[in-house]
Enzyme design. Structure first.
Site, PDB file in Angstrom:
ATOM      1  N   SER A   1       0.835  -1.230   0.000  1.00  0.00           N
ATOM      2  CA  SER A   1       0.000   0.000   0.000  1.00  0.00           C
ATOM      3  C   SER A   1       0.858   1.265   0.000  1.00  0.00           C
ATOM      4  CB  SER A   1      -0.892   0.002   1.250  1.00  0.00           C
ATOM      5  OG  SER A   1      -0.060   0.077   2.410  1.00  0.00           O
ATOM      6  N   GLY A   2       2.158   1.131   0.211  1.00  0.00           N
ATOM      7  CA  GLY A   2       3.027   2.319   0.262  1.00  0.00           C
ATOM      8  C   GLY A   2       3.460   2.754  -1.131  1.00  0.00           C
ATOM      9  N   TYR A   3       4.291   3.821  -1.160  1.00  0.00           N
ATOM     10  CA  TYR A   3       4.728   4.338  -2.464  1.00  0.00           C
ATOM     11  C   TYR A   3       5.598   3.316  -3.203  1.00  0.00           C
ATOM     12  CZ  TYR A   3       3.139   8.965  -0.856  1.00  0.00           C
ATOM     13  OH  TYR A   3       2.386  10.015  -0.414  1.00  0.00           O
ATOM     14  N   THR A   4       6.475   2.641  -2.475  1.00  0.00           N
ATOM     15  CA  THR A   4       7.349   1.649  -3.122  1.00  0.00           C
ATOM     16  C   THR A   4       6.526   0.497  -3.668  1.00  0.00           C
ATOM     17  OG1 THR A   4       9.145   2.226  -1.630  1.00  0.00           O
ATOM     18  CG2 THR A   4       9.279   0.086  -2.696  1.00  0.00           C
TER      19      THR A   4
ATOM     20  N   CYS B   1      17.820   4.525  -2.067  1.00  0.00           N
ATOM     21  CA  CYS B   1      17.754   5.391  -3.254  1.00  0.00           C
ATOM     22  C   CYS B   1      18.966   6.342  -3.295  1.00  0.00           C
ATOM     23  CB  CYS B   1      16.454   6.167  -3.255  1.00  0.00           C
ATOM     24  SG  CYS B   1      16.044   6.944  -1.671  1.00  0.00           S
TER      25      CYS B   1
ATOM     26  N   ASN C   1      13.836   8.328  -7.348  1.00  0.00           N
ATOM     27  CA  ASN C   1      14.042   7.543  -6.117  1.00  0.00           C
ATOM     28  C   ASN C   1      13.077   6.351  -6.008  1.00  0.00           C
ATOM     29  OD1 ASN C   1      12.399  10.095  -5.785  1.00  0.00           O
ATOM     30  ND2 ASN C   1      11.628   8.905  -4.070  1.00  0.00           N
TER      31      ASN C   1
END
Lengths: 57, 348, 348
Positions: free
Chosen positions: B12-15, B149, B315
């Protein structure tokens, strides 16, 4: 077969057209420097003087 | 060839979201599960609206994780290592995007991540996930820990000079400019828009833990200092490394071109960017949004001989999800660029 | 006390506009003329909409410049020096915001500004305009050359350490993050919004001319290297200097507090900013928009002893118009903070 000329600024190979003449200007694909064909035999390239655009900041 | 069955733990996170975006567009991959305890049962597009119309996948709970070919772990630092043994049963290959298995040296881990490593025995089984540095090892690896990153761009930018022995030890200064998505999806006062917008924030003038990976991958002696600072700027994606390097002998521009072309000339994801005309004459992060590129450039200070190395990435892609997929491709004998062909936007 | 009659030459640019804003709000000043060849006859609010309802002043041509008490020169570099003799007849005191009279060393001027100095004979008559460094000289001065914006923050940030002999020569690295208004009001492809928005642009990794002022004001030996880089980020106002300093002996945080408080403790426009809580723990440029503050902070790398000095200003105020007014106040025996009391906005 004469060796492929290299850019004096970044050493990348510079691919000249068969019709290249002395003092013609060519652009190096790798570093986008303007190069001048100083002689054909032996093949010599030199960085052509470029007006430095001031970025202002 | 059957599709590679992949699952994302902590999706559910950005990554996790970036991984989903890339994997859903990958010709040889099937995404079987995307886990999230918080959003279990909800459609993934709730957290990742850019995927609307692309998938009707729903988040599932980690407890219902089924076996698959490769597992991407996007859990918070520390959690991964603690749960690794159970997770490892679900897939023959695992790619961990957390920091837990990046550092070989448990002393370094404890120093930078504030506690003993939860699963030190496992460290030897992981390969550090920068393909441009460890391609053959990654090909044969079962477990890969993708690089941080900031570390990815710093290491790729500096490595050719260090490998060629051209760097005065202990004098390099790395000054990275970072964006807000690096902080992840969890809000805080510091990331609250009225506070975060328009800043040039010295959030880590010293003590940034990504430097530990630099030390490892650049092969710095234990007592050799590395000077690292991070400044947060007002963009969401992308980072730029400005590395100030003092060469061990005077260098000309052509020496740098030769050194970097020898190191990266055939790399599909590294471009050397240093031009004398046009607007973007050095690596520019925003041109790389959504791409897996690391653009590298350099300049030499005519007065002092200082070499300034510039390295830019997205990133979330080359610094995270993209690099993970690049490793997956290598591990499964799929073309290294599969699913990673997006070339970026301009103007943007 | 009669009002100080002031005129601004070259008032249509950002610097001229900022001066106008400050002078119109100054209790002891009257703005008699604001010249612009391009906009002569037009109301100043055409170029400076923030001044609507504040003034009905119109731009006039330089040819109609009348005598006044102090003249602010906001002409392009080179133009000022060439026209100085004629301009000098109009006012007993002149404050030049261009770079023409900042450097005492004509060789340095030629190196950094690409040509021989047009009026070298005048150099000795100018005082370098940073009040925190040259207050008494400025009080007595007829002519002042205000410092460059990057130079102002860099010098103020570094000077206490250099003055106290705490710096290893030749090792300082200054990495300044700059904003778009530093480029002035003239558009170019590089400042075109689709190209300029969202960048982290290494526009001057080396060779930035503001370093010449640092060399002069920090008293660097002619052959002592100074490592200076500038990166443009996506904001309009403000700049942050991150200076990496390698001390001549190991320093503790308390040493830095003592050194900086001894240097700036009583300065009205310098605040020491280094806190352990809150969101903005180090100097943050956006908090200084419109103010004449220079916020200075620091950190020490526990591993290496490197001192990271941080200095933030609004490039158009303390880096330009505000500092010019600060000098004017000193030159006319008016309270140094007159007209410069704005304390900044938050959130912004």
């Amino acid at each position: 077969m004469s060796t492929v000329p290299v850019c004096p600024v970044c050493d990348a190979e510079v691919h000249l057209q068969g019709t290249t003449i002395v003092s013609e200007l060519v652009v190096c694909d790798s570093c986008s420097c303007m190069l001048e064909v100083r002689s054909l035999d032996p093949l010599q390239l030199a960085e052509a003087p470029q007006e430095q655009e001031d970025w202002g900041e | 060839m059957d599709r590679i069955r992949t699952a994302i733990v902590g999706a559910s996170g950005y990554t996790g979201g970036e991984l989903l975006r890339i994997l859903l567009g990958h010709p040889s991959v099937e995404v079987t599960q995307a886990t999230s305890e918080r959003l279990a049962g909800k459609p993934v597009i709730l957290a990742h609206p850019n995927l609307r119309g692309r998938t009707d996948l729903r988040f599932t709970s980690l407890s219902s994780l089924a076996p698959c070919d490769v597992l991407f772990l996007c859990l918070p630092h520390g959690t991964t290592a603690r749960q690794f043994d159970t997770l490892a049963q679900q897939a023959p290959r695992i790619i961990d995007l957390s920091a837990d298995f990046r550092l070989k040296d448990t002393v370094a881990y404890e120093k930078w991540y504030g506690g003993p490593h939860p699963a030190p025995g496992r460290l030897g089984e992981f390969v550090y996930g920068i393909p441009e540095l460890h391609r053959e090892e990654i090909r044969r690896a079962r477990y890969v820990a993708t690089a941080g990153c900031n570390a990815t761009a710093s290491i790729l930018g500096l490595r050719p000079l260090y490998a060629a022995g051209l760097v005065q030890p202990g004098r390099t200064v790395v000054d990275v400019k970072v964006s807000s998505s690096e902080g992840g999806g969890v809000p805080s006062t510091a990331s609250h828009h009225p506070e975060r917008a328009g800043v040039i924030r010295s959030y880590k003038p010293t003590g940034h833990r990504h430097q530990a990976e630099l030390r490892q991958e650049l092969g710095l002696a234990a007592d050799e200092p590395l000077h690292f600072s991070a400044t947060a700027v007002d963009i969401v994606r992308g980072l730029l490394v400005t590395a100030h390097v003092f060469p061990s002998r005077p260098l000309q521009e052509i020496d740098l071109w030769k050194t970097y072309r020898a190191a990266y000339g055939t790399e599909p994801f590294i471009r050397l960017v240093k031009t004398k005309d046009g607007v973007h004459r050095y690596p520019e992060p925003k041109l790389l949004w959504g791409t897996n590129y690391c653009d590298i450039g350099f300049d030499i200070d005519r007065d002092t001989g200082r070499v300034v190395v510039l390295a830019a990435i997205d990133n979330l892609v080359k610094g995270s999800g993209g690099q993970a997929v690049q490793c997956m491709n290598l591990m499964h004998g799929v073309p290294e660029t599969a699913g990673l062909e997006f070339t970026g936007l301009h103007p943007v």
